[in-house]
Design an enzyme around this catalytic site. Sequence first.
Site, short mmCIF file in Angstrom:
data_model
loop_
_atom_site.label_atom_id
_atom_site.label_comp_id
_atom_site.label_asym_id
_atom_site.label_seq_id
_atom_site.Cartn_x
_atom_site.Cartn_y
_atom_site.Cartn_z
N ASP A 101 10.43 91.18 17.03
CA ASP A 101 9.25 90.60 16.41
C ASP A 101 8.00 91.00 17.18
O ASP A 101 8.08 91.51 18.31
CB ASP A 101 9.39 89.07 16.33
N GLU A 152 28.89 120.44 22.51
CA GLU A 152 28.11 119.21 22.28
C GLU A 152 27.03 119.04 23.35
O GLU A 152 25.91 118.61 23.07
CB GLU A 152 29.05 117.99 22.29
#
Length: 725
Positions: free
Chosen positions: A531, A611
């Site tokens: 928030d 990777e």
Amino acid sequence: MAILFEEKKKIFTLETKKTAYQMMVDQYGVLLHLYYGKKINGTAEHVLTYNDRGFSGNINDTGKDRTYSLDVLAQEYPTLGTGDYRNVALVVENSDGSVWCDLRYVSHTIKEGKYSLKGLPAVYASEREAQTLEILMEDAVSKVQVKLLYGVLPEEDIITRSAVVTNGGSGKIILQKAGSACVDLIYGQYDLISFYGRHAEERMTERTRIGHTTQKIGSRRGASSHHYNPAVVVAEQNATERAGNCMGMVFVYSGNFSFEAQKDSAGLTRAVIGLNEELFAYDLESGECFTVPETILSFSTEGLGELSRHFHRCIRRNVCRGKYKEALRPVLLNSWEASYFDFNADTIHNLAKEAAGLGIDMVVMDDGWFGQRNDDNTSLGDWEVNEEKLGCTLGELIEKVTEEGVLFGIWIEPEMVSEQSELYKKHPDWALQIPGRKPVRSRNQLLLDFSRKEVRDYIFDKICVALDMGKVSYVKWDMNRSMAEVFSHATLPGRVTYDYVLGLYEFLEKLITRYPDMLIEGCSGGGGRFDAGMLYYTPQIWCSDNTDAINRLKIQYGTSFFYPVSAMGSHVSAVPNHQTGRTVSMHTRGVVAMSGTFGYELDPAKLSEEEKEAVKEQIKTFKRLGELIRTGDYYRLSSPFTEPYTAWEFISEDKKHMLVNVVITEDYGNPEVLCIKPLGMLPEAVYTEKVTGKEYTGDVLMEAGIPIYPPMEEYPAYCLEFTCK
Ligand code: GLA
């Protein structure tokens, strides 16, 4: 001038670049709402109509006139006790037990700059950027005063609201409900867009019609919660992503909240946001005052996308603070999904070595480094380093990590105590629990009573001892359970939920003051306290414990309605994903995580050489594009809830650099060609696509689109980068 007052009509107009907000003090001193929408040249008092509506009360001042009723008029800060039977903003219980408050205009002042709120987060701005309007209202009998605060940031199309209630009478009063903002939309048909969710699936979007029932969302969990975000959109029913009128309300608060929307009997739509009235009854002695947390409002005539961009700018520039506010954040490697509780100093040191080799900036030691914490049942509150587990002191570990050329970060959860802990043995009354009742257990931990200063100060000192053991560049502040027992040994029950959050804010303010160079990332079981209140202290928040790239598309899409990408904690994790079991390519995981603060949540030692090369490339790409991603205008180009693909875009402020990302989420045999249409480009400018070198004018791409033929691959992702001179 952003704030105008027309003396004769007593009309206030708050003006931003593209919008206007109007209200009027009427002949009775009542503050009526007139208008919020596209900028207008005059005043709109004619929109108020006065009709005799049976069973709607008339304030006494009107004599025999039955056409004036606060039950149907549009108001700025409606209260219970004036004949308004709709959802109101303020409910006051007076010292005589009556529940009644009738606020009338007393005076107002207009000031340069933006007001601030004592002990609470709020939008801040320079004197030049903002103006403040303060309207003082009073109940003539009880002497309860309410100062309504309005902040106007014209360039950002932002208006903020808050209220300070003062008990000007002689006896004690109790606030039973304290709203931050009420907006009455006098005419029109509206939808509510709200953001619901659960742990690992936060901020899903839902759009519903606002009808004659009250639609209410909120939190009674002590934190803003995974379950509803304290931010909503009220949109005209024809408003879309790219067109139409809509209003956003973002509550700058991290605790219990409520939002109510209701179409009244006469067709007016009322939206009220503020503190949740449940578990709240705030007593004020004579002379005491209470500050209601702030709400940020914005209005867009150009659809939901533009509305989001208003909030992104405002939250990024005028809510987030500190050294990292405008800086590219370090790419981090977090130990959680790499080793959970099973680590020692060597594990973390090895992560640092791997990180250094890959170009990762920082290693974060997550949960498990203190007390006897080898699982999540114990030791919260015992912030002593477990040197036996680590095999060395924290200072030594930090040195080992930083010697690899990597920054060091650490996990903390200051608001909690485990029942199995030294702290709980010593101070059981420091936990929020009700005497004589067995507490609700959640992750086997209890909340500490952060409404009490001595509790906060004790934890602060303990945590600082750990943070001072070496160069700690980052802290992940977690909060892993909801509040169930709203009961304190020192604070009155009706005050606990609010005082707890103010205590949390005080702690955070102290922490950022003591460690101004430290980056703090908020977290609450992922995104359970995502928030604007937390963003005032922590410029980024871990978006979700769900790191599955495909699920993240929806989570990050929902989050993007209000919160900037610079605030969204997002990492590449291992496959099969630990939350869903899904396998998604490294490329696609990278594209999704890069639309956030970016980092890794895996053990690089387990990656193949191929990777690892991909990770190195990703980091180089992120360093190159990070500024565009962090500060560029963000466009949602499709919805993951309705389309078989998700596309989004970042474009620089000068519109010369654009990145379009696409992830295909559904596979079909013999698929349709997808057509992605970017937005916000310069129509006549010639843009070059980075990989092919092909040139297009902006309008060609925006109008004719970019075709993509889905390849035979699961969840492919595309990054299309365009530049123009
Ligand atoms: C929460 C966080 C995770 C991790 C764990 C540690 O669930 O969201 O990222 O830090 O706590 O216990």
